[in-house]
Design a protein around this motif. Structure first.
Motif, PDB file in Angstrom:
ATOM      1  N   PRO A 205       0.820  -1.219   0.000  1.00  0.00           N
ATOM      2  CA  PRO A 205       0.000   0.000   0.000  1.00  0.00           C
ATOM      3  C   PRO A 205       0.850   1.263   0.000  1.00  0.00           C
ATOM      4  O   PRO A 205       1.980   1.289   0.493  1.00  0.00           O
ATOM      5  CB  PRO A 205      -0.810  -0.121   1.295  1.00  0.00           C
ATOM      6  N   MET A 206       0.281   2.308  -0.572  1.00  0.00           N
ATOM      7  CA  MET A 206       0.799   3.670  -0.472  1.00  0.00           C
ATOM      8  C   MET A 206      -0.221   4.484   0.313  1.00  0.00           C
ATOM      9  O   MET A 206      -1.409   4.481  -0.027  1.00  0.00           O
ATOM     10  CB  MET A 206       1.025   4.274  -1.860  1.00  0.00           C
ATOM     11  N   VAL A 207       0.240   5.158   1.355  1.00  0.00           N
ATOM     12  CA  VAL A 207      -0.672   5.822   2.282  1.00  0.00           C
ATOM     13  C   VAL A 207      -0.488   7.327   2.205  1.00  0.00           C
ATOM     14  O   VAL A 207       0.550   7.834   1.773  1.00  0.00           O
ATOM     15  CB  VAL A 207      -0.441   5.333   3.728  1.00  0.00           C
ATOM     16  N   LYS A 213      -3.710   6.884   5.573  1.00  0.00           N
ATOM     17  CA  LYS A 213      -4.864   6.212   4.989  1.00  0.00           C
ATOM     18  C   LYS A 213      -4.453   5.612   3.651  1.00  0.00           C
ATOM     19  O   LYS A 213      -3.843   6.280   2.826  1.00  0.00           O
ATOM     20  CB  LYS A 213      -6.013   7.207   4.795  1.00  0.00           C
ATOM     21  N   VAL A 214      -4.811   4.336   3.430  1.00  0.00           N
ATOM     22  CA  VAL A 214      -4.426   3.668   2.191  1.00  0.00           C
ATOM     23  C   VAL A 214      -5.104   4.349   1.010  1.00  0.00           C
ATOM     24  O   VAL A 214      -6.322   4.489   0.967  1.00  0.00           O
ATOM     25  CB  VAL A 214      -4.811   2.176   2.235  1.00  0.00           C
ATOM     26  N   ARG A 215      -4.306   4.765   0.031  1.00  0.00           N
ATOM     27  CA  ARG A 215      -4.820   5.462  -1.155  1.00  0.00           C
ATOM     28  C   ARG A 215      -4.542   4.695  -2.446  1.00  0.00           C
ATOM     29  O   ARG A 215      -5.376   4.697  -3.352  1.00  0.00           O
ATOM     30  CB  ARG A 215      -4.183   6.864  -1.232  1.00  0.00           C
ATOM     31  N   TYR A 216      -3.373   4.052  -2.540  1.00  0.00           N
ATOM     32  CA  TYR A 216      -3.019   3.276  -3.728  1.00  0.00           C
ATOM     33  C   TYR A 216      -2.338   1.981  -3.282  1.00  0.00           C
ATOM     34  O   TYR A 216      -1.919   1.844  -2.129  1.00  0.00           O
ATOM     35  CB  TYR A 216      -2.068   4.052  -4.656  1.00  0.00           C
ATOM     36  N   TYR A 217      -2.248   1.055  -4.240  1.00  0.00           N
ATOM     37  CA  TYR A 217      -1.445  -0.164  -4.062  1.00  0.00           C
ATOM     38  C   TYR A 217      -0.475  -0.262  -5.230  1.00  0.00           C
ATOM     39  O   TYR A 217      -0.817   0.086  -6.362  1.00  0.00           O
ATOM     40  CB  TYR A 217      -2.326  -1.417  -4.057  1.00  0.00           C
ATOM     41  N   ARG A 299     -10.573   0.642 -20.732  1.00  0.00           N
ATOM     42  CA  ARG A 299     -10.342   2.087 -20.667  1.00  0.00           C
ATOM     43  C   ARG A 299     -11.113   2.750 -19.528  1.00  0.00           C
ATOM     44  O   ARG A 299     -10.705   3.792 -19.020  1.00  0.00           O
ATOM     45  CB  ARG A 299     -10.759   2.701 -22.001  1.00  0.00           C
ATOM     46  N   ALA A 300     -12.207   2.147 -19.108  1.00  0.00           N
ATOM     47  CA  ALA A 300     -12.992   2.733 -18.015  1.00  0.00           C
ATOM     48  C   ALA A 300     -12.220   2.757 -16.705  1.00  0.00           C
ATOM     49  O   ALA A 300     -12.531   3.564 -15.816  1.00  0.00           O
ATOM     50  CB  ALA A 300     -14.298   1.948 -17.838  1.00  0.00           C
ATOM     51  N   LEU A 301     -11.207   1.902 -16.567  1.00  0.00           N
ATOM     52  CA  LEU A 301     -10.406   1.861 -15.338  1.00  0.00           C
ATOM     53  C   LEU A 301      -9.207   2.792 -15.381  1.00  0.00           C
ATOM     54  O   LEU A 301      -8.422   2.823 -14.427  1.00  0.00           O
ATOM     55  CB  LEU A 301      -9.918   0.432 -15.091  1.00  0.00           C
ATOM     56  N   ALA A 302      -9.048   3.541 -16.463  1.00  0.00           N
ATOM     57  CA  ALA A 302      -7.848   4.374 -16.632  1.00  0.00           C
ATOM     58  C   ALA A 302      -7.625   5.350 -15.484  1.00  0.00           C
ATOM     59  O   ALA A 302      -6.473   5.541 -15.049  1.00  0.00           O
ATOM     60  CB  ALA A 302      -7.922   5.119 -17.968  1.00  0.00           C
ATOM     61  N   PRO A 303      -8.653   6.019 -14.912  1.00  0.00           N
ATOM     62  CA  PRO A 303      -8.373   6.955 -13.807  1.00  0.00           C
ATOM     63  C   PRO A 303      -7.769   6.304 -12.581  1.00  0.00           C
ATOM     64  O   PRO A 303      -7.123   6.982 -11.779  1.00  0.00           O
ATOM     65  CB  PRO A 303      -9.766   7.549 -13.505  1.00  0.00           C
ATOM     66  N   SER A 304      -7.968   4.992 -12.394  1.00  0.00           N
ATOM     67  CA  SER A 304      -7.462   4.302 -11.205  1.00  0.00           C
ATOM     68  C   SER A 304      -6.305   3.357 -11.512  1.00  0.00           C
ATOM     69  O   SER A 304      -5.793   2.718 -10.600  1.00  0.00           O
ATOM     70  CB  SER A 304      -8.592   3.498 -10.547  1.00  0.00           C
ATOM     71  N   ARG A 412       2.991  14.245   0.409  1.00  0.00           N
ATOM     72  CA  ARG A 412       1.598  13.854   0.625  1.00  0.00           C
ATOM     73  C   ARG A 412       1.387  12.339   0.687  1.00  0.00           C
ATOM     74  O   ARG A 412       0.416  11.883   1.250  1.00  0.00           O
ATOM     75  CB  ARG A 412       0.719  14.427  -0.489  1.00  0.00           C
ATOM     76  N   PHE A 413       2.296  11.563   0.095  1.00  0.00           N
ATOM     77  CA  PHE A 413       2.117  10.108   0.055  1.00  0.00           C
ATOM     78  C   PHE A 413       3.413   9.425   0.485  1.00  0.00           C
ATOM     79  O   PHE A 413       4.514   9.940   0.234  1.00  0.00           O
ATOM     80  CB  PHE A 413       1.727   9.634  -1.351  1.00  0.00           C
ATOM     81  N   GLY A 414       3.265   8.267   1.113  1.00  0.00           N
ATOM     82  CA  GLY A 414       4.424   7.508   1.558  1.00  0.00           C
ATOM     83  C   GLY A 414       4.222   6.019   1.303  1.00  0.00           C
ATOM     84  O   GLY A 414       3.095   5.520   1.258  1.00  0.00           O
ATOM     85  N   GLN A 415       5.340   5.298   1.148  1.00  0.00           N
ATOM     86  CA  GLN A 415       5.320   3.856   0.904  1.00  0.00           C
ATOM     87  C   GLN A 415       6.560   3.259   1.533  1.00  0.00           C
ATOM     88  O   GLN A 415       7.647   3.833   1.450  1.00  0.00           O
ATOM     89  CB  GLN A 415       5.280   3.572  -0.607  1.00  0.00           C
TER      90      GLN A 415
END
Length: 501
Positions: A205-207, A213-217, A299-304, A412-415
């Motif tokens: 995770p990237m918080v 707070k978990v925001r990305y993986y 393509r619908a998943l492109a933003p994430s 802003r983000f950490g991993q």
């Protein structure tokens, strides 16, 4: 109009005077000279009378106009006075509101500064406790001779003890397998793993900072040989590129990442996943065409769905790579840059290519030497990248002291292992999520999202709780088994307000 009436009156007066003289001459038999004098006198009288009458009429008109003007001036004066009174009242209210607002702002600023100081003191205290834990806990060998390994506290409510054979490669930072394996054997193991689909996805995770707070993986790829020994990415990527197998690996990883992302989005619409793509895949037109078709279909998943490239790859783009990268950006996909070796970054050029994230090692950001070797101070890098829509992610964070310093840099983000190590996910688990993960470890997808975030947020409390448990037990060996207590008092207040600060 006035001039026409005046001319008409003058003509009439001349006619009247001439008629009077003619009557006196013809009827009264007065001489012509006398009749002319009488007619001239009558004309003069009428002219004087007309002049006096016009003057009196003009004076009356002017008087009424002056009276109207005086009344208008008085009304205007009253309105100006009313406006002045209202303006004075508004100015008084504004001054009062500004004074009240300034007092409130000062009080709020004072409270925020106090809370910020408390947060920094708490983080520094936790960092010192972590240092004490690191120096106090010995490395013990069990009776059967296997090396005991302990997962970081951020990954669970309390430490989990695992043997070297059971510990996942991502949890310790080094795989268990290929230290002395010849290149030919490694190539054969990679080829067999690709052919038999022995490819594992690890999620780390990237918080968000400081909320954690978990925001990305990030999806980390591992291969397993026929003996279930793990090959880390740095061990097989170069060999796979030379053998032409990296395209198949990237295709399989993209497929797994899309499956995982679809499951994550069901629980949290704000989550995202980072997928690594090699330079060889970007340069190979045939392999890239397959990837592009797959990404076009999703393509619908492109933003994430974020595609991650090495810094060296983006610095050495050829015409084919540039065109392929533009094709991905045209379809709405965003990019991330990792393996950053220096801070000589051109944010405008990266933003034009579609880069929205840059992952920089925490040690590189906090290295004092970067101040002299880069064009910008590391503390200003986050603000500079933010002007071009790029988020800075600090990776490889392994201690609380680094988090304290990174907060001063507005990261802003950490991993890193401080928050959670990479967790393995079985291939079939990406599709249905029902099977257990490899090596007995628990997948992040098997946990509720709130539980994952709670574990990431309890890193500080867990460290302090372990130290308090050791103090009560009186033995360093019990540091890792004392459960973290629930924070109360000032610490709980600081934890609740740490997010807005």
């Amino acid at each position: 109009m006035i001039r026409i009436s005046t001319i008409f009156i003058a003509i009439c007066m001349v006619l009247v005077a001439a008629s009077l003289g003619l009557i006196l001459y013809s009827v009264a038999h007065i001489s012509g000279t006398e009749s002319a004098i009488v007619a001239l006198a009558a004309l003069t009288f009428m002219i004087l009378y007309n002049a006096v009458a016009m003057r009196l009429r003009d004076r009356t008109d002017v008087g009424s106009q002056i009276a109207d003007l005086s009344r208008g001036t008085a009304d205007l004066a009253r309105q100006v006075a009313e406006f002045g009174r209202r303006l004075s009242a508004v100015e008084g209210r504004i001054v009062s509101a500004n004074s009240t607002g300034a007092d409130r702002i000062q009080s709020v600023v004072g409270e925020i500064n106090e809370l910020g100081a408390l947060v920094k003191q708490l983080a520094a205290s936790v960092a010192s406790h972590e240092d004490l834990l690191t120096t106090a806990k010995p490395q013990a060998l069990p009776a059967d001779g296997e090396l005991q390994k302990e997962l970081p506290l951020a990954a669970d409510d309390k430490p989990v003890t695992m043997t070297a054979a059971e510990a996942p490669a991502g949890a310790t930072g080094a795989p268990v397998s290929v230290a002395a394996r010849p290149q030919s054997q490694t190539l054969a193991a990679v080829r067999n793993a690709v052919e038999e689909n022995r490819l594992d996805i690890y999620l780390q995770p990237m918080v968000t900072l400081p909320q954690r707070k978990v925001r990305y993986y990030e999806a980390v790829t591992r291969l397993r040989d026929d003996k279930d020994q793990v090959l880390a990415a740095e061990d097989f990527i170069g060999i796979a590129e030379a053998a032409g197998l990296i395209g198949r690996i990237d295709n399989a990883v993209m497929l797994r990442c899309v499956q995982v992302l679809r499951r994550l989005l069901v629980r949290n619409k704000d989550i995202g996943i980072f997928c690594n793509v090699s330079a060889a895949t970007l340069a190979n037109s045939a392999v890239f065409a397959q990837c592009l078709d797959f990404l076009e279909a999703n393509r619908a998943l492109a933003p994430s769905f974020v595609l991650e490239f090495k810094q060296a790859t983006l610095r050495n783009l050829g015409p084919t790579e540039t065109e392929n990268l533009a094709a991905l950006a045209k379809r709405g996909y965003r990019f991330s840059v990792d393996h950053v070796a220096d801070l000589r970054i051109e944010p405008r050029e990266l933003a034009d290519r579609g880069v929205r994230f840059i992952k920089v090692p925490a040690a590189l950001l906090l290295d004092p030497k970067q101040t002299s070797t880069s064009d910008i101070h590391p503390s200003d890098l986050s603000d500079l990248l933010g002007r071009f829509g790029i988020d800075l992610i600090a990776e490889r964070i392994e201690g609380e002291r680094a988090v304290v310093d990174l907060l001063d840099y507005d990261v802003r983000f950490g991993q890193g292992f401080l928050f959670a190590p990479p967790r393995p996910l079985r291939p079939e688990g990406a599709a249905n999520g029902s099977a257990p993960v490899a090596n007995g470890a628990q997948s992040p997808l098997a946990l509720p999202e709130a539980k994952v975030q709670e574990r990431a947020q309890e890193t500080n409390g867990a460290t302090a709780g372990a130290l308090n448990g050791a103090a009560r037990a009186g033995s360093p060996d019990k540091l890792a088994v004392d459960p973290p207590p629930r924070m109360t008092g000032t610490a709980a207040l600081v934890r609740r307000v740490a997010g807005p600060i």
